[in-house]
Write a protein that holds these residues in place. Structure first.
Motif, PDB file in Angstrom:
ATOM      1  N   LEU A  27       3.627   2.856  -2.192  1.00 14.92           N
ATOM      2  CA  LEU A  27       4.229   2.588  -3.604  1.00 14.92           C
ATOM      3  C   LEU A  27       5.527   4.131  -3.661  1.00 14.92           C
ATOM      4  N   GLN A  47      -2.194   3.647  -0.199  1.00 18.57           N
ATOM      5  CA  GLN A  47      -3.037   3.806   0.334  1.00 18.57           C
ATOM      6  C   GLN A  47      -3.734   3.108   1.048  1.00 18.57           C
ATOM      7  N   ASP A  88       5.001   4.504 -10.243  1.00 20.35           N
ATOM      8  CA  ASP A  88       3.673   4.617  -9.724  1.00 20.35           C
ATOM      9  C   ASP A  88       2.829   6.284  -9.801  1.00 20.35           C
ATOM     10  N   SER A  98       0.613  -1.406  -0.145  1.00 22.13           N
ATOM     11  CA  SER A  98       0.025  -0.212   0.153  1.00 22.13           C
ATOM     12  C   SER A  98       0.975   1.001   0.233  1.00 22.13           C
ATOM     13  N   TYR A 146      -6.679  -2.142 -13.670  1.00 23.07           N
ATOM     14  CA  TYR A 146      -6.477  -1.192 -12.259  1.00 23.07           C
ATOM     15  C   TYR A 146      -7.978  -2.497 -11.464  1.00 23.07           C
ATOM     16  N   ARG A 149      -5.358  -2.084  -8.475  1.00 32.23           N
ATOM     17  CA  ARG A 149      -6.141  -0.984  -7.975  1.00 32.23           C
ATOM     18  C   ARG A 149      -4.547  -0.230  -7.844  1.00 32.23           C
ATOM     19  N   ARG A 150      -4.103   0.349  -8.487  1.00 31.36           N
ATOM     20  CA  ARG A 150      -2.951   1.628  -8.625  1.00 31.36           C
ATOM     21  C   ARG A 150      -3.405   2.461 -10.468  1.00 31.36           C
ATOM     22  N   GLU A 151      -2.827   3.664  -9.994  1.00 36.82           N
ATOM     23  CA  GLU A 151      -3.481   4.350 -10.638  1.00 36.82           C
ATOM     24  C   GLU A 151      -2.979   4.441 -12.462  1.00 36.82           C
ATOM     25  N   SER A 152      -1.219   3.763 -11.656  1.00 40.16           N
ATOM     26  CA  SER A 152      -1.012   3.647 -13.042  1.00 40.16           C
ATOM     27  C   SER A 152      -1.247   2.330 -14.324  1.00 40.16           C
ATOM     28  N   ASP A 179      -4.348   8.104  -1.164  1.00 40.86           N
ATOM     29  CA  ASP A 179      -5.155   7.605  -2.141  1.00 40.86           C
ATOM     30  C   ASP A 179      -6.162   6.359  -1.711  1.00 40.86           C
ATOM     31  N   TYR A 207      -0.168   9.902 -10.880  1.00 42.03           N
ATOM     32  CA  TYR A 207      -0.860  10.866  -9.577  1.00 42.03           C
ATOM     33  C   TYR A 207      -0.608  12.364  -9.197  1.00 42.03           C
TER      34      TYR A 207
END
Length: 577
Positions: A25, A52, A30, A23, A506, A510-513, A96, A34
């Motif tokens: 990053l 996160q 990664d 959790s 995603y 569950r990571r924006e990247s 996040d 953001y």
């Protein structure tokens, strides 16, 4: 001037101890995505670490740690902001909050739902609809917007004139204060006057006073019936005449939206089909809802007003499909305009209806002044007076950005504020409107900043956002190399986030990247020279299933599958240039 502590290995380890290794990053691939939201990318808003959290206790511990070390913390939902609200201008920690996405309780008997801040607006309404209820605020980003973000901005939407904004539905909040203390504001009842309205301070505060971790919302029954239509007039003055006449009848439409001439043209072209045969002008969308008999009576009155003022065309929905198509003509405004240039920037102001025609005329005059410089300007919005002047240009061209900022300054300084308007009706102040807030609130701004200090003496929570504090000279410790993208093809992603929750990659990571938006941000960062091509980028890109769900969801019509396949081919060929 505030001085902050740079993130070090000791702080990283403490964050891992709080939330777990997965959790926290720290890899540039990664954290780079953001650094963006729906505003212009500057390369100066990179977080040092993204965390996160999974619950309020972890958030509390993180804020205690941040306070002890004076580390800035920026809360973030889906990153759909159009004002720079979730951008970490001083580096530090991005929090996040998208993992806090549980709908905890739906009580039709009590007319209340209890949700976590990461719940998506449309997902909540999808759960409520079979029960005959809905949560009325409906921002254009409702398929991506989180309830927490809507509280931070006090979001409205297309139905705000009748149904109000987010603040009208918030009953109770669980909040973690900047000190780490967990508090509750309000009551889980439909009516209470037992305390000061401290929760009201959180709504629209843009994340500068506390982090909301749970919300009790009031819900409403879905209307039994709706009547929808649109009218095209030769000038905007007639549209304001229609709206004032409707107000004098005491009929309250749930939708009253408009498009200027340019927006009407590009929306009709974007939609195609029958819309290509309709005449062009100023577009007015009207809808009433409620009990069937009342709806027919009210819409009959509205229609009579509109036709008496001689529209050049009109169409009334005869089926649910017709209604959806008509509303789509308004909802595609931003994606349709995005086809005109590499960058689309949507502004937000509100002016009373009595001055609205004058304001739009002045905005159109400003647009004429800048069109020869390559800057296109179109306007659409909500007819409680909420205008969205929209600019089309190339954010990679310094001259374009200069012209854009000059035009924005003229709109707020020469039009909005002199006409007694407000610099934001629903997007918030954030970073992009910070330079105008004192002109609108000369006597209140210092008081706002004192309130911020009461909640957050060390200014760790979303610092530099204008409602809480002015931007200081302290610089983000992360500096990126950068090269010009003028003349270089680059994805025209609006960073709206509509693709994110449709993406299986995603959903898995569950990571924006790993989201389509995140991958496009990484590609843009590589093209700009901000970040290198490395093994992590390759891993992220090849995690894509090429299912095309993002392409279907993309309002900007980006051919993401072809783009990702093309970049994969370059990587496989060994071409990193």
């Amino acid at each position: 001037m505030s001085e902050y502590t740079e993130i070090n290995e000791e702080i990283i380890q403490k964050l891992i101890d709080i939330c777990g290794d997965s959790s926290v990053l720290t890899d540039i691939m990664d954290i780079f995505p953001y650094s963006m939201d729906g505003t212009l990318f500057t390369g100066e808003t990179i977080p040092e670490v993204v965390v996160q959290p999974q619950n309020k206790e972890q958030i509390s511990e993180i804020l205690v740690l941040a306070n002890e070390n004076k580390v800035p913390v920026t809360p973030r939902g889906s990153g759909t902001s159009l004002a720079g609200n979730p951008l970490p201008i001083y580096g530090g920690i991005i929090l996040d909050l998208t993992s806090l996405d549980i709908i905890e309780e739906i009580s039709i008997a009590d007319n209340i739902v209890i949700v976590e801040p990461g719940v998506i607006c449309d997902n909540l309404n999808a759960k409520l609809a079979p029960l005959g209820y809905f949560f009325p605020p409906d921002p254009a980003s409702s398929s991506a917007a989180t309830i927490g973000g809507m509280i931070a901005n006090n979001s409205g939407g297309l139905q705000a004139f009748k149904y109000g904004v987010t603040a009208n539905y918030v009953l109770w909040l669980e909040v973690v204060l900047p000190s780490g203390k967990i508090v509750e504001f309000g009551s889980k009842t439909l009516k209470s006057v037992s305390s000061l309205n401290l929760g009201g301070l959180m709504i629209g505060s843009e994340g500068v006073l506390g982090i909301v971790t749970k919300i009790a919302l009031k819900i409403k029954p879905l209307p039994e019936s709706r009547r929808t239509g649109f009218y095209i007039f030769k000038d905007f003055e007639t549209i304001t005449e229609v709206i004032i006449a409707i107000r004098n009848t005491r009929i309250v439409p749930n939708m009253q939206e408009f498009l200027d001439k340019m927006t009407t043209k590009v929306c009709f072209q974007y939609l195609g089909g029958d819309y290509t045969n309709y005449p062009l002008g100023y577009f007015l969308l009207l809808e009433v809802d409620g009990a069937p008999e009342q709806v027919e009576k009210d819409y009959g009155g509205i229609h009579q007003i509109c036709t008496s003022l001689k529209p050049i065309f009109h169409k009334i929905a005869e089926s649910p499909e017709d209604r959806d198509n008509i509303i789509q003509a308004r909802k595609v405004a931003l994606p349709a305009l995005s086809q005109l240039a590499p960058t689309t920037s949507l502004e937000d102001c509100t002016i009373n209806i009595s001055h609205l025609a004058e304001a739009l005329h002045k905005i159109e005059e400003i647009a004429k002044e800048f069109v020869e410089k390559g800057l296109k300007v179109a306007t659409f919005g909500h007819l409680e007076g909420n205008l969205h002047p929209t600019f089309m240009f190339n954010e990679h061209n310094d001259e374009d950005v200069k012209n854009f900022n000059e035009a924005v300054d003229k709109i707020y300084n020469d039009v909005v504020i002199p006409l007694g308007g407000t610099i934001t009706g629903e997007h918030g102040v954030g970073l992009v409107k910070a330079r105008f807030i004192e002109k609108e609130h000369p006597s209140a701004l210092k008081l706002m900043h004192k309130v911020k200090r009461l909640f957050d003496p060390n200014l760790i929570l979303n610092p530099g956002k204008a409602k809480g504090s002015l931007v200081s000279e302290y610089k983000n410790p992360i500096e990126l190399t950068q090269k010009s993208l003028v003349g270089v093809p680059s994805p025209s992603c609006m960073r709206c986030g509509f693709c994110v929750n449709e993406c299986p990659s995603y959903s898995e990571f569950r990571r924006e990247s790993y989201s389509p938006r995140g991958k496009l941000s990484l590609i843009r960062g590589i093209l700009r020279g901000n970040i290198p091509v490395n093994e992590k980028f390759t891993k992220i890109l090849f995690a894509c299933t090429l299912c095309g769900a993002c392409e279907t969801a993309c309002p900007a019509l980006i051919k993401t599958v072809d783009l990702f396949e093309g970049v994969r081919s370059l990587i496989n060929s060994g071409d990193k240039e």
